[in-house]
Write a protein that holds these residues in place. Structure first.
Motif, short mmCIF file in Angstrom:
data_model
loop_
_atom_site.label_atom_id
_atom_site.label_comp_id
_atom_site.label_asym_id
_atom_site.label_seq_id
_atom_site.Cartn_x
_atom_site.Cartn_y
_atom_site.Cartn_z
N PRO A 21 -6.33 -2.71 7.59
CA PRO A 21 -5.35 -2.47 6.53
C PRO A 21 -5.90 -2.97 5.19
CG PRO A 21 -4.29 -3.42 8.46
CD PRO A 21 -5.77 -3.50 8.69
N CYS A 22 -5.70 -2.15 4.17
CA CYS A 22 -6.22 -2.50 2.85
C CYS A 22 -5.40 -1.78 1.79
CB CYS A 22 -7.69 -2.15 2.73
SG CYS A 22 -8.06 -0.41 3.00
N THR A 23 -5.55 -2.22 0.56
CA THR A 23 -4.95 -1.54 -0.57
C THR A 23 -5.81 -1.80 -1.79
OG1 THR A 23 -2.89 -1.16 -1.81
CG2 THR A 23 -3.38 -3.45 -1.20
N TYR A 51 -8.37 -4.79 -1.44
CA TYR A 51 -7.99 -6.04 -0.78
C TYR A 51 -7.90 -5.76 0.71
CZ TYR A 51 -6.59 -7.67 -5.44
OH TYR A 51 -6.56 -8.04 -6.76
N ALA A 56 -7.00 -6.86 4.70
CA ALA A 56 -6.17 -7.74 5.52
C ALA A 56 -7.01 -8.55 6.49
CB ALA A 56 -5.13 -6.91 6.28
N ALA A 74 2.38 -0.85 4.24
CA ALA A 74 1.50 -1.94 4.68
C ALA A 74 1.55 -3.04 3.62
CB ALA A 74 0.08 -1.43 4.87
N GLN A 75 1.47 -4.27 4.08
CA GLN A 75 1.57 -5.43 3.20
C GLN A 75 0.30 -6.27 3.29
OE1 GLN A 75 5.20 -7.67 4.28
NE2 GLN A 75 5.72 -5.91 5.54
N ILE A 76 -0.20 -6.69 2.15
CA ILE A 76 -1.32 -7.62 2.09
C ILE A 76 -0.82 -8.86 1.34
CG2 ILE A 76 -3.67 -8.04 1.26
CD1 ILE A 76 -3.75 -5.76 3.20
N TYR A 77 -0.89 -10.01 1.99
CA TYR A 77 -0.50 -11.28 1.36
C TYR A 77 -1.74 -12.12 1.10
CZ TYR A 77 4.32 -10.34 2.79
OH TYR A 77 5.56 -9.78 2.95
N ARG A 131 0.84 -1.20 0.00
CA ARG A 131 0.00 0.00 0.00
C ARG A 131 0.88 1.25 0.00
NH1 ARG A 131 -2.11 4.07 2.35
NH2 ARG A 131 -4.32 4.55 2.30
N GLU A 134 6.42 -11.25 6.89
CA GLU A 134 5.94 -9.87 6.97
C GLU A 134 6.90 -8.99 7.75
OE1 GLU A 134 1.88 -7.37 8.03
OE2 GLU A 134 1.81 -9.56 7.98
N HIS A 149 -13.01 -10.61 2.18
CA HIS A 149 -11.66 -10.42 1.64
C HIS A 149 -11.48 -9.16 0.81
CE1 HIS A 149 -10.30 -14.32 3.00
NE2 HIS A 149 -11.37 -14.87 2.48
#
Length: 176
Positions: free
Chosen positions: A156-158, A104, A106, A71-74, A8, A55, A130
């Motif tokens: 958290p999102c992106t 997306y 988290a 921020a990371q979304i996996y 993000r 992460e 999701h």
């Protein structure tokens, strides 16, 4: 396991710039294999052999190498495929892929959907555990809904437009 990483707040120029060759090298140094990226926005697909604390390691490595830790979304490949399949605005995306966006998430979000719908003008959205799907025929740049959306989601999102979502799906298919 084939995974997707979505960062993000990565920009093509200016602050939080992330050169893709260096980003791919960082992912490989962390032990990930078959790394592919899409655009200059922090979209990556890779095979994760089970890197422990990925992460946290990613955040530390990003901060050290690039000076920021977005921020990371996996997602695993199956979850991404399910998100793509569940999009309720596929016809709209075929007509204009830049008018459909996927946020997306988290974690599942519980925003006040009535309040969000009250500020929507021409936009429509659908929320799942999701993802939040948005059809914004007038664009997202001046949308009062989009302006409030991320705070309202509270997780958290992106976001990616449908064109990017499809490009990530193609990378996943090639990696399988």
């Amino acid at each position: 396991m084939i995974k997707v990483l979505l960062l993000r707040g990565v920009n093509v120029a200016g602050a939080n710039r992330l050169p893709m060759p260096e980003f791919r090298a960082l992912l490989e140094e962390l032990g990930l294999r078959g790394v592919e990226t899409h655009l200059q926005s922090g979209n990556a697909v890779f095979d994760d052999p089970g890197v422990a604390d990925l992460e946290a390691k990613m955040a530390t490595a990003m901060r050290q190498r690039f000076g920021f830790a977005p921020a990371q979304i996996y997602l695993d490949a199956a979850t991404h495929a399910a998100i793509v399949a569940a999009c309720p605005y596929k016809a709209e995306a075929l007509a204009d892929p830049t008018a459909v966006h996927v946020w997306y998430l988290a974690a599942p979000a519980k925003p006040d959907q009535t309040a969000l719908r009250a500020v929507a003008t021409t936009e429509r959205f659908t929320l799942t555990d999701h993802a939040l799907y948005l059809h914004a025929p007038g664009g997202i740049g001046r949308s009062p809904l989009v302006d409030r959306l991320e705070r309202a989601l509270g997780v958290p999102c992106t976001a990616r437009n449908w064109r990017s979502v499809q490009a990530i799906a193609a990378l996943l298919k090639a990696a399988a």
